[in-house]
Design a protein around this motif. Structure first.
Motif, mmCIF file in Angstrom:
data_model
loop_
_atom_site.group_PDB
_atom_site.id
_atom_site.type_symbol
_atom_site.label_atom_id
_atom_site.label_comp_id
_atom_site.label_asym_id
_atom_site.label_seq_id
_atom_site.Cartn_x
_atom_site.Cartn_y
_atom_site.Cartn_z
ATOM 1 N N GLU A 3 -14.436 -3.242 6.885
ATOM 2 C CA GLU A 3 -14.419 -4.020 5.558
ATOM 3 C C GLU A 3 -14.048 -2.719 4.561
ATOM 4 O O GLU A 3 -15.107 -1.783 4.762
ATOM 5 C CB GLU A 3 -15.910 -4.708 5.564
ATOM 6 N N ILE A 4 -12.974 -2.978 3.876
ATOM 7 C CA ILE A 4 -12.740 -1.882 2.991
ATOM 8 C C ILE A 4 -13.503 -1.879 1.749
ATOM 9 O O ILE A 4 -14.027 -0.848 1.145
ATOM 10 C CB ILE A 4 -11.305 -1.955 2.668
ATOM 11 N N ILE A 35 -4.416 0.538 -1.872
ATOM 12 C CA ILE A 35 -3.917 -0.778 -1.846
ATOM 13 C C ILE A 35 -4.163 -1.118 -3.528
ATOM 14 O O ILE A 35 -5.157 -0.772 -4.327
ATOM 15 C CB ILE A 35 -4.950 -1.521 -1.222
ATOM 16 N N ASN A 73 0.914 -1.176 -0.071
ATOM 17 C CA ASN A 73 -0.039 0.077 -0.096
ATOM 18 C C ASN A 73 1.000 1.239 -0.095
ATOM 19 O O ASN A 73 2.183 1.361 0.517
ATOM 20 C CB ASN A 73 -0.877 -0.026 1.196
ATOM 21 N N TYR A 123 -1.723 -1.984 11.437
ATOM 22 C CA TYR A 123 -2.855 -2.729 11.075
ATOM 23 C C TYR A 123 -2.475 -3.596 9.798
ATOM 24 O O TYR A 123 -1.484 -3.531 9.125
ATOM 25 C CB TYR A 123 -4.048 -1.707 10.738
ATOM 26 N N TYR A 164 -4.096 -5.581 6.503
ATOM 27 C CA TYR A 164 -5.275 -5.764 5.703
ATOM 28 C C TYR A 164 -5.156 -7.116 4.702
ATOM 29 O O TYR A 164 -4.051 -7.460 4.604
ATOM 30 C CB TYR A 164 -5.380 -4.750 4.621
ATOM 31 N N GLN A 165 -6.312 -7.640 4.732
ATOM 32 C CA GLN A 165 -6.300 -9.096 4.072
ATOM 33 C C GLN A 165 -7.188 -8.944 2.754
ATOM 34 O O GLN A 165 -7.990 -8.319 3.012
ATOM 35 C CB GLN A 165 -7.051 -10.086 5.106
ATOM 36 N N LYS A 194 0.843 -5.639 5.831
ATOM 37 C CA LYS A 194 0.839 -4.373 6.971
ATOM 38 C C LYS A 194 0.567 -3.059 6.737
ATOM 39 O O LYS A 194 1.375 -2.862 5.579
ATOM 40 C CB LYS A 194 1.534 -4.834 8.151
ATOM 41 N N ILE A 205 -11.821 -6.966 0.867
ATOM 42 C CA ILE A 205 -10.603 -6.419 1.701
ATOM 43 C C ILE A 205 -10.870 -6.053 3.023
ATOM 44 O O ILE A 205 -11.912 -5.207 3.169
ATOM 45 C CB ILE A 205 -9.752 -5.290 0.700
ATOM 46 N N GLN A 206 -10.255 -6.602 3.878
ATOM 47 C CA GLN A 206 -10.805 -6.291 5.228
ATOM 48 C C GLN A 206 -9.383 -5.994 6.146
ATOM 49 O O GLN A 206 -8.523 -6.130 5.771
ATOM 50 C CB GLN A 206 -11.201 -7.684 6.084
ATOM 51 N N LEU A 207 -9.833 -5.105 7.072
ATOM 52 C CA LEU A 207 -8.707 -4.325 7.989
ATOM 53 C C LEU A 207 -8.695 -4.898 9.236
ATOM 54 O O LEU A 207 -9.876 -4.975 10.047
ATOM 55 C CB LEU A 207 -8.938 -2.934 7.847
#
Length: 102
Positions: free
Chosen positions: A57-58, A33, A22, A83, A85-86, A97, A45-47
């Motif tokens: 939830e992005i 991202i 990112n 944080y 992100y997945q 991260k 995409i989740q944080l």
């Protein structure tokens, strides 16, 4: 990564799902991202915080093949810190991260 490096990666891995770091990172307000999808599919995409809890939830939407960019703003109520992100695409999952500084 510079534009040239991203373009080279797209050309060399055009059939592979991958995640770019990112940018900016660290960041204070917004970060982007970037990732490449080899085919159209649903992307989530989740944080997560440092305890592994989902805090935002992005995005969760269908996306086209190609290089994608999602820019998001951190909520004011989040603390400074690391944080994760997945990004989930089909059966694939990637995690990275980011560092948020208020």
């Amino acid at each position: 990564e510079g534009v040239t490096n991203i373009e080279e990666k797209v050309r060399s891995e055009k059939n592979t799902f991958y995640l770019l770091p990112n940018s900016p990172n660290p960041f204070s307000f917004y970060t982007t991202i970037s990732f490449f999808l080899p085919s159209r599919d649903c992307v989530r995409i989740q944080l997560f915080n440092s305890l592994g809890q989902i805090v935002k939830e992005i995005t969760h939407q269908e996306m086209n093949r190609g290089l994608q960019k999602i820019t998001f703003k951190m909520d004011k109520n989040f603390s400074s810190g690391i944080y994760f992100y997945q990004i989930s695409y089909g059966e694939n999952v990637k995690i990275d991260k980011l560092l948020y500084i208020k």
